[in-house]
Design a protein around this motif. Sequence first.
Motif, PDB file in Angstrom:
ATOM      1  N   ILE A   1       0.844  -1.205   0.000  1.00  0.00           N
ATOM      2  CA  ILE A   1       0.000   0.000   0.000  1.00  0.00           C
ATOM      3  C   ILE A   1       0.878   1.253   0.000  1.00  0.00           C
ATOM      4  N   ASN A   2       1.926   1.196   0.801  1.00  0.00           N
ATOM      5  CA  ASN A   2       2.797   2.359   0.952  1.00  0.00           C
ATOM      6  C   ASN A   2       3.793   2.531  -0.191  1.00  0.00           C
ATOM      7  N   ASP A   3       4.029   1.466  -0.951  1.00  0.00           N
ATOM      8  CA  ASP A   3       4.893   1.596  -2.130  1.00  0.00           C
ATOM      9  C   ASP A   3       4.336   2.651  -3.080  1.00  0.00           C
ATOM     10  N   PHE A   4       3.016   2.642  -3.223  1.00  0.00           N
ATOM     11  CA  PHE A   4       2.365   3.644  -4.076  1.00  0.00           C
ATOM     12  C   PHE A   4       2.499   5.035  -3.458  1.00  0.00           C
ATOM     13  N   ALA A   5       2.327   5.107  -2.139  1.00  0.00           N
ATOM     14  CA  ALA A   5       2.345   6.408  -1.448  1.00  0.00           C
ATOM     15  C   ALA A   5       3.714   7.077  -1.503  1.00  0.00           C
ATOM     16  N   ILE A   6       4.783   6.305  -1.296  1.00  0.00           N
ATOM     17  CA  ILE A   6       6.112   6.920  -1.189  1.00  0.00           C
ATOM     18  C   ILE A   6       6.864   6.946  -2.514  1.00  0.00           C
ATOM     19  N   ASP A   7       6.397   6.160  -3.511  1.00  0.00           N
ATOM     20  CA  ASP A   7       6.961   6.215  -4.863  1.00  0.00           C
ATOM     21  C   ASP A   7       8.492   6.069  -4.868  1.00  0.00           C
ATOM     22  N   GLY A   8       8.989   5.134  -4.060  1.00  0.00           N
ATOM     23  CA  GLY A   8      10.420   4.849  -4.057  1.00  0.00           C
ATOM     24  C   GLY A   8      11.272   5.740  -3.173  1.00  0.00           C
ATOM     25  N   HIS A   9      10.657   6.671  -2.465  1.00  0.00           N
ATOM     26  CA  HIS A   9      11.421   7.631  -1.652  1.00  0.00           C
ATOM     27  C   HIS A   9      11.590   7.138  -0.211  1.00  0.00           C
ATOM     28  N   LEU A  10      12.527   6.219  -0.004  1.00  0.00           N
ATOM     29  CA  LEU A  10      12.853   5.741   1.333  1.00  0.00           C
ATOM     30  C   LEU A  10      13.890   6.661   1.973  1.00  0.00           C
ATOM     31  N   PRO A  11      13.952   6.696   3.299  1.00  0.00           N
ATOM     32  CA  PRO A  11      14.984   7.506   3.962  1.00  0.00           C
ATOM     33  C   PRO A  11      16.387   7.013   3.611  1.00  0.00           C
ATOM     34  N   ASP A  12      17.349   7.932   3.645  1.00  0.00           N
ATOM     35  CA  ASP A  12      18.758   7.545   3.469  1.00  0.00           C
ATOM     36  C   ASP A  12      19.256   6.833   4.714  1.00  0.00           C
ATOM     37  N   LEU A  13      18.685   7.201   5.859  1.00  0.00           N
ATOM     38  CA  LEU A  13      19.048   6.589   7.138  1.00  0.00           C
ATOM     39  C   LEU A  13      17.827   6.607   8.049  1.00  0.00           C
TER      40      LEU A  13
ATOM     41  N   ASN B   1      16.811  -4.631   6.790  1.00  0.00           N
ATOM     42  CA  ASN B   1      17.352  -3.387   6.217  1.00  0.00           C
ATOM     43  C   ASN B   1      18.593  -2.916   6.969  1.00  0.00           C
ATOM     44  N   PRO B   2      19.643  -3.739   7.022  1.00  0.00           N
ATOM     45  CA  PRO B   2      20.824  -3.387   7.821  1.00  0.00           C
ATOM     46  C   PRO B   2      21.581  -2.168   7.312  1.00  0.00           C
ATOM     47  N   GLN B   3      21.470  -1.881   6.028  1.00  0.00           N
ATOM     48  CA  GLN B   3      22.171  -0.724   5.467  1.00  0.00           C
ATOM     49  C   GLN B   3      21.473   0.592   5.809  1.00  0.00           C
ATOM     50  N   ARG B   4      20.156   0.537   5.982  1.00  0.00           N
ATOM     51  CA  ARG B   4      19.377   1.760   6.202  1.00  0.00           C
ATOM     52  C   ARG B   4      19.083   2.025   7.674  1.00  0.00           C
ATOM     53  N   ILE B   5      18.807   0.974   8.453  1.00  0.00           N
ATOM     54  CA  ILE B   5      18.336   1.157   9.821  1.00  0.00           C
ATOM     55  C   ILE B   5      19.439   0.908  10.848  1.00  0.00           C
ATOM     56  N   VAL B   6      19.644   1.897  11.718  1.00  0.00           N
ATOM     57  CA  VAL B   6      20.600   1.775  12.823  1.00  0.00           C
ATOM     58  C   VAL B   6      19.814   1.740  14.132  1.00  0.00           C
ATOM     59  N   THR B   7      20.095   0.746  14.960  1.00  0.00           N
ATOM     60  CA  THR B   7      19.372   0.590  16.225  1.00  0.00           C
ATOM     61  C   THR B   7      20.080   1.292  17.381  1.00  0.00           C
TER      62      THR B   7
ATOM     63  N   LYS C   1      26.492  11.155  12.292  1.00  0.00           N
ATOM     64  CA  LYS C   1      27.787  11.689  11.855  1.00  0.00           C
ATOM     65  C   LYS C   1      28.603  10.632  11.108  1.00  0.00           C
ATOM     66  N   GLN C   2      28.509   9.403  11.557  1.00  0.00           N
ATOM     67  CA  GLN C   2      29.252   8.326  10.909  1.00  0.00           C
ATOM     68  C   GLN C   2      28.724   8.061   9.504  1.00  0.00           C
ATOM     69  N   ARG C   3      27.399   8.152   9.330  1.00  0.00           N
ATOM     70  CA  ARG C   3      26.792   7.890   8.027  1.00  0.00           C
ATOM     71  C   ARG C   3      27.005   9.042   7.045  1.00  0.00           C
ATOM     72  N   PHE C   4      26.992  10.271   7.553  1.00  0.00           N
ATOM     73  CA  PHE C   4      27.105  11.443   6.675  1.00  0.00           C
ATOM     74  C   PHE C   4      28.251  12.354   7.143  1.00  0.00           C
ATOM     75  N   PRO C   5      29.498  11.876   7.088  1.00  0.00           N
ATOM     76  CA  PRO C   5      30.633  12.654   7.604  1.00  0.00           C
ATOM     77  C   PRO C   5      30.868  13.951   6.847  1.00  0.00           C
ATOM     78  N   ASN C   6      30.467  13.998   5.587  1.00  0.00           N
ATOM     79  CA  ASN C   6      30.699  15.207   4.784  1.00  0.00           C
ATOM     80  C   ASN C   6      29.654  16.297   5.062  1.00  0.00           C
ATOM     81  N   VAL C   7      28.557  15.889   5.656  1.00  0.00           N
ATOM     82  CA  VAL C   7      27.490  16.865   5.951  1.00  0.00           C
ATOM     83  C   VAL C   7      27.563  17.329   7.400  1.00  0.00           C
ATOM     84  N   PHE C   8      27.710  16.367   8.322  1.00  0.00           N
ATOM     85  CA  PHE C   8      27.774  16.696   9.746  1.00  0.00           C
ATOM     86  C   PHE C   8      29.227  16.570  10.217  1.00  0.00           C
ATOM     87  N   ASN C   9      30.022  17.542   9.823  1.00  0.00           N
ATOM     88  CA  ASN C   9      31.450  17.481  10.144  1.00  0.00           C
ATOM     89  C   ASN C   9      31.907  18.565  11.114  1.00  0.00           C
TER      90      ASN C   9
END
Length: 216
Positions: free
Chosen positions: A120-132, A180-186, A205-213
């Motif tokens: 159901i949600n595949d239609f709603a989000i149209d492929g736009h999953l979070p990066d993290l 979803n081990p690549q996307r979800i951090v517990t 910070k570990q996932r996006f070192p170039n943005v949160f530096n």
Amino acid sequence: MTGIFISFEGPDGAGKTTALQNLLPQLKAATDQEIVVSREPGGSPIAEKIRNIILDVNDESMDAGTEALLYAAARRQHLVDVILPTLQANKVMLSDRFVDSSIAYQGGGRQLGTKEVASINDFAIDGHLPDLTIYFDVSPEVGLSRIKKDHADQMDRLEQESIKFHQRVHDSYLKLVKENPQRIVTIDAEQAPKQVVDDALAAIKQRFPNVFNGGH
């Protein structure tokens, strides 16, 4: 799109909303990019109207399928109104809940089936999953005890569900984490609040070192 999309997930009582509020100043101090914070269900005028229907304690007769479709509808509107414009403007999008919530709560908790609710949600989000996705993990027993302690008189329709419902939600979240081990951090949300925030900040910070530096 060049923006970054981070979602925050967790069972009721995990403290993710509070953690996000405490995390925000530190994230802002660590990046030059503008940060936009929103929530689901809701986040934009139409989606907020749908939220009011979904969480109304008087709507006890709502069919589980209707509930799942309303969440997907609110999510679609939130995506179009808030998330996509934020990403297209090269900003950082932080959303308090996203698609994983529906899979866990309606798919698992309501027993509609995680694959069915995901479709159901595949239609709603149209492929736009979070990066993290930062998942704040807490046992149903601890989560519900926190809710009853903090706002027992203001519990919404889902928070009032049985312990078995919340156990199914928790189990579904753990399945999503595994798939979803690549996307979800517990993050262990049963730790001291400061440690929870520190761990979430470190993960981002570990996932996006170039943005949160910036910052410490």
